[in-house]
Design an enzyme around this catalytic site. Sequence first.
Site, PDB file in Angstrom:
ATOM      1  N   VAL A   1       0.837  -1.215   0.000  1.00 15.00           N
ATOM      2  CA  VAL A   1       0.000   0.000   0.000  1.00 15.00           C
ATOM      3  C   VAL A   1       0.866   1.257   0.000  1.00 15.00           C
ATOM      4  CG1 VAL A   1      -1.736   1.314   1.290  1.00 15.00           C
ATOM      5  CG2 VAL A   1      -1.905  -1.172   1.202  1.00 15.00           C
ATOM      6  N   HIS A  27       3.746  -3.507 -11.389  1.00  9.01           N
ATOM      7  CA  HIS A  27       4.667  -2.657 -10.623  1.00  9.01           C
ATOM      8  C   HIS A  27       5.853  -3.485 -10.092  1.00  9.01           C
ATOM      9  CE1 HIS A  27       6.179   0.053  -7.527  1.00  9.01           C
ATOM     10  NE2 HIS A  27       5.411   1.006  -8.029  1.00  9.01           N
ATOM     11  N   TYR A  52      -0.824  -2.193 -10.669  1.00  8.45           N
ATOM     12  CA  TYR A  52      -0.284  -2.873  -9.473  1.00  8.45           C
ATOM     13  C   TYR A  52       0.437  -4.162  -9.848  1.00  8.45           C
ATOM     14  CZ  TYR A  52      -1.052  -6.169  -5.498  1.00  8.45           C
ATOM     15  OH  TYR A  52      -0.938  -7.132  -4.536  1.00  8.45           O
TER      16      TYR A  52
END
Lengths: 109, 109
Positions: free
Chosen positions: B36, B80, B77
């Site tokens: 996060v 990444h 995401y």
Amino acid sequence: MEEAKGEVKHVLLAKFKDGLSEDEIEKLIKGYANLVNLIEPMKAFKWGKDVSIENLHQGFTHIFESTFESTEGIAEYIAHPAHVEFANIFLSKMEKVLVIDFKPTTVHL
Amino acid sequence: MEEAKGEVKHVLLAKFKDGLSEDEIEKLIKGYANLVNLIEPMKAFKWGKDVSIENLHQGFTHIFESTFESTEGIAEYIAHPAHVEFANIFLSKMEKVLVIDFKPTTVHL
């Protein structure tokens, strides 16, 4: 790691049998959602279709997430006549099903 | 049936390999939670152990639920570098894994 006070999520993954129409599936989803009105410990209901792109869904196409105040509330829900009646119909339309209950926990780093 | 605007849940079910210690599992969970802080489109992270009583969990013992603003955010995401690095470690510790993404939808009866 901190648990939300008392909240427990009941997560059901489903793959409906081939040949069910979109209308039939929508009726089943509405029947599931309507349990919130019939079973006191069931506090909320959400659902969605799988939109993942990693191809790790193992054939499951729908997810249903309901919220309870406690694990005892889930036990009460499972035994409730309205759930038993709905589950008999719902599960007969499933090719496969998976259920996990959990207490949502956040992590403080 | 109404979708929450833009919100998409990324749900991962896991069964860790036998022989992992509780400490090792806690480190993996903290590593997951830490994404996060590293990956902008990942907005929230919760997890829990399976506490279900219906024996329909098919061996999965942990669930991880992260929140994104869009399916595009999940794609970002997945690609990444921080996720790729973590996933390589995390998945090597898994006996099995299942992933479903969904837009939480409520039903108005």
